[in-house]
Write an enzyme that holds these catalytic residues in place. Structure first.
Site, mmCIF file in Angstrom:
data_model
loop_
_atom_site.group_PDB
_atom_site.id
_atom_site.type_symbol
_atom_site.label_atom_id
_atom_site.label_comp_id
_atom_site.label_asym_id
_atom_site.label_seq_id
_atom_site.Cartn_x
_atom_site.Cartn_y
_atom_site.Cartn_z
ATOM 1 N N ASP A 1 0.837 -1.204 0.000
ATOM 2 C CA ASP A 1 0.000 0.000 0.000
ATOM 3 C C ASP A 1 0.870 1.252 0.000
ATOM 4 O O ASP A 1 1.368 1.672 1.039
ATOM 5 C CB ASP A 1 -0.901 -0.004 1.241
ATOM 6 C CG ASP A 1 -2.088 -0.938 1.071
ATOM 7 O OD1 ASP A 1 -2.787 -0.819 0.045
ATOM 8 O OD2 ASP A 1 -2.313 -1.786 1.961
ATOM 9 N N ASP B 1 -10.624 -4.751 -1.609
ATOM 10 C CA ASP B 1 -9.646 -4.284 -0.609
ATOM 11 C C ASP B 1 -10.291 -3.401 0.457
ATOM 12 O O ASP B 1 -10.853 -2.362 0.141
ATOM 13 C CB ASP B 1 -8.552 -3.489 -1.347
ATOM 14 C CG ASP B 1 -7.427 -3.001 -0.447
ATOM 15 O OD1 ASP B 1 -7.378 -3.401 0.728
ATOM 16 O OD2 ASP B 1 -6.595 -2.211 -0.937
HETATM 17 C C1 DX5 Z 1 -6.382 0.938 2.631
HETATM 18 C C2 DX5 Z 1 -5.487 -0.097 1.998
HETATM 19 C C3 DX5 Z 1 -5.852 -1.521 2.298
HETATM 20 C C4 DX5 Z 1 -6.052 -1.862 3.733
HETATM 21 C C5 DX5 Z 1 -6.097 -3.328 4.030
HETATM 22 O O1 DX5 Z 1 -6.014 2.193 2.213
HETATM 23 O O2 DX5 Z 1 -5.540 0.039 0.610
HETATM 24 O O3 DX5 Z 1 -4.987 -2.390 1.622
HETATM 25 O O4 DX5 Z 1 -5.177 -1.213 4.566
HETATM 26 O O5 DX5 Z 1 -6.093 -3.496 5.393
HETATM 27 P P1 DX5 Z 1 -7.340 -4.045 6.221
HETATM 28 O O6 DX5 Z 1 -7.510 -5.449 5.810
HETATM 29 O O7 DX5 Z 1 -6.872 -3.865 7.599
HETATM 30 O O8 DX5 Z 1 -8.546 -3.187 5.898
HETATM 31 ZN ZN ZN Z 2 -4.588 -1.588 -0.613
#
Ligand code: DX5
Ligand code: ZN
Length: 218
Positions: A34, A179
């Site tokens: 990310d 996601d």
């Molecule tokens: C949010 C990100 C995600 C997210 C995934 O901006 O793109 O990839 O952090 O994490 P969880 O599973 O904790 O929502």
């Molecule tokens: Zn993400």
């Protein structure tokens, strides 16, 4: 069977090497990177993600799934190319117009990488239909991009269904990745809606047994 892409965003930096080994042993299908620039979203994770990619490059064979939450897309694409990511996904909302979307899709393909386009929760999925024939993946955000550990927004699940219908109707062959806020309790509904790849961060990283959680998510 769906694939699981584990987000390292909420990993404990002090234990990152062990975490990477454990996730590989737990058979994560991808590592989800990310990338945030402090502009398209508030946080900036660029240095941290570059550091994680360096480690992954040395110790892991699991493919990288790079999610760019950034405004200056081409510059960030260039920064991650050295890690040979399996997929580079950018945000539709970060582009000024249709021409820019097309030019970024072309740019990533010319660099020999698969390309994904992502939409935020409030963006209508119809807005990207014009690009679907050119991409390898569509990333449907089920939380506002910017941080991990949020609750999934239920209304976004309809967008997965619409996207899948559109793919079936036109015989397109992109993957559907979902996601944000995905956990064992809601993964079945998302799979039923049409997801091919589930991104999960906190659900996996806060669990005791990564392998067991990944199996349950699937
Ligand atoms: C949010 C990100 C995600 C997210 C995934 O901006 O793109 O990839 O952090 O994490 P969880 O599973 O904790 O929502
Ligand atoms: Zn993400």
């Amino acid at each position: 069977m769906v694939d699981i892409s584990t987000s390292l965003l909420s990993a404990d930096k002090q234990k990152i090497i062990d975490t990477i080994y454990d996730l590989e042993k737990a058979k994560t299908d991808y590592f989800h990177i990310d990338v945030m620039d402090g502009e398209f979203v508030e946080k900036n994770t660029h240095d941290l993600m570059l550091e994680y990619c360096e480690y992954l490059d040395h110790i892991s064979k699991v493919p990288l799934d790079v999610h760019l939450m950034v405004s200056d897309i081409k510059n960030y694409v260039d920064s991650y190319l050295i890690f040979n990511p399996n997929i580079i996904t950018f945000h539709y909302e970060a582009c000024k117009n249709k021409e820019e979307v097309i030019s970024i899709i072309k740019y990533i393909k010319e660099k020999g990488r698969r390309v994904g386009i992502s939409v935020k929760p409030n963006t209508k999925i119809e807005e990207i239909y014009q690009f679907l024939q050119y991409v390898h993946l569509v990333l449907v955000m089920t939380v506002e991009p910017g941080k991990g550990g949020q609750e999934l927004i239920p209304e976004t699940i309809d967008k997965i269904r619409e996207l899948k219908n559109c793919r079936d109707t036109h015989n397109f062959d992109f993957d559907i990745e979902v996601d944000g806020g995905i956990k064992v309790e809601n993964s079945q509904e998302i799979i039923d809606a049409g997801a091919d790849i589930l991104v999960a961060g906190t659900a996996i990283l806060t669990s005791k047994d990564y392998g067991d959680t990944i199996r349950k998510l699937k």
